[in-house]
Design an enzyme around this catalytic site. Sequence first.
Site: not given
Ligand code: ADP
Length: 530
Positions: A175, A321, A430, A435
């Site tokens: 990640t 993931e 918050k 929220w």
């Molecule tokens: P990192 O966790 O290091 O940022 P990732 O690229 O795996 O690496 O991130 C996944 C996260 O990115 C998701 O859990 C979400 O928070 C955000 N995300 C991905 N795609 C979208 C989307 N279309 N809209 C909103 N958030 C998104």
Amino acid sequence: MSTSMPGTIMDFPLTLSTILERAPLFRDVEIVSRRPAGAEIFRYTYGDFHRRARSLAAALQRAGLRPGDRIATLMWNQYQHLEAYFGIPSAGGVIHTLNLRLHPNELAYIANHAEDRFAIVEESLLPVFEKFRAQTKIERVIVTGSEYEAFIAPGDSGYEHPVLDENAAAAMCYTSGTTGHPKGVMYSHRGIVLHSFVCAMQDAFAVSEQDTLLPAASMFHANAWGLPHAAAMMGAKIVLPASDMSPEGLLDLFDREQVTLTSGVPTIWAGVLDGLEKNPGRWKLAPRLRVVIAGSAAPESMFRRFDKFGVRAIHLWGMTETTPVATISHVQPHMRGLSEDARYDVRATQGTPVPFVETRVVSDNGECPWDGTTLGELQVRGPWVAGAYYNMPETADRWTADHWFRTGDVCSIDPSGYIKIADRTKDLIKSGGEWISSVDLENTLCGHPKIREAAVIAVAHPKWDERPLALIVLRENASAKEEEFRDFLAQKFAKWQIPDRFVFVDELPHTSTGKLQKLTMREQYKDWKW
Ligand code: ADP
């Protein structure tokens, strides 16, 4: 060994080597790649790619690759990376794509944690590699250019892929660490193959042999979202931009190669849209161009802006993931009668889960109703969702007792089953016990004609616990007063949800994968006085 019932269909493993062995069917289809060191364009075919990926597999086996060994790659989106995508797993190894934008200490940590044995390194990235190599136990390094060519030169004659278990690991990615220490995810052959099928589906990205794919998501960021795998499975032409992901660099390739499918984070597309709007007519885009947007929420205005150029934007939600495709937004036939605004609202949601990914939204009081307002944590499971982080037993609590993955994203779900991400848990604001979604505010602000980029962060407040603070990057030559944005947001948000202050900044910090770096911003403004 077959475990299927006698008299039923074959037990046939789903592996990447089977996708690689389709390549001769597309032997004359082109694969085009910029060379990282310059503007020069390299062109070859699936026929060449097939031979070279197999030669890489054979060479790795000769070099002593053992089943399951991790082979790191430190490369841009370039043709040798595509060869590694298929050659390493076909030989029984695990391709571990390193994020070249990380700090050397972080890269060393990741390479050691994954126990990478070999590395394939792009020549121009050697200075990056040299900064952390000594801290790792990498045994052998193959540098692109003459060394890589000599390595694969003996070719593939007599080489046969080992028999692979479809549940064996094929690839690995960490990640990007937006919310903490990087964690490793192992992708199985089976997961990637099934994921490729889903990507290719008509209601997903409709990847076909008629397409030309340019992945503008990095090949080290969740497998460039699986699109190179899907394109290779279908025999689509592939165009690789190498290190030039600038808006102009991408637009030039879109035009010259008549790209029909591309993928990237909203930050990349914001730049591309600016380029198109400033220079109308300069680039001739393919009529079927689809742009897959993910990584962070795409603002509704982005869909409207792309539509003006006849480009179809497709919103995807996923994570490292989840390989990463998990949900996709789309307008169902019965929604066509909705107003234009309502249809854009639908497109800007994160959509519904793709087949075989199951989602649920869990609030403090149990499962969330499909009411579009109650917030809860998004949880997922499916055949390409991580079942654990690699070698990190201390993170077992990211999975529930009934084995769903807890995404850490907070969302609501509407009566049609469409998911809307409100925030990452850590980014929700918050205020006075209620929220506030920073994503909602940011995306609305991005629709303001004077705003290039916006971030909204929680800052401690003596009375309300936290209050939203907006950080605004104005468009070139624009000037504005805070009131304009307050009034703009008041059309959609309740008064208590609107940021108390708007701070104008020249730029916002981004992560290595182009997302807003909220951790850094919160740190910068932690002593803010209201
Ligand atoms: P990192 O966790 O290091 O940022 P990732 O690229 O795996 O690496 O991130 C996944 C996260 O990115 C998701 O859990 C979400 O928070 C955000 N995300 C991905 N795609 C979208 C989307 N279309 N809209 C909103 N958030 C998104």
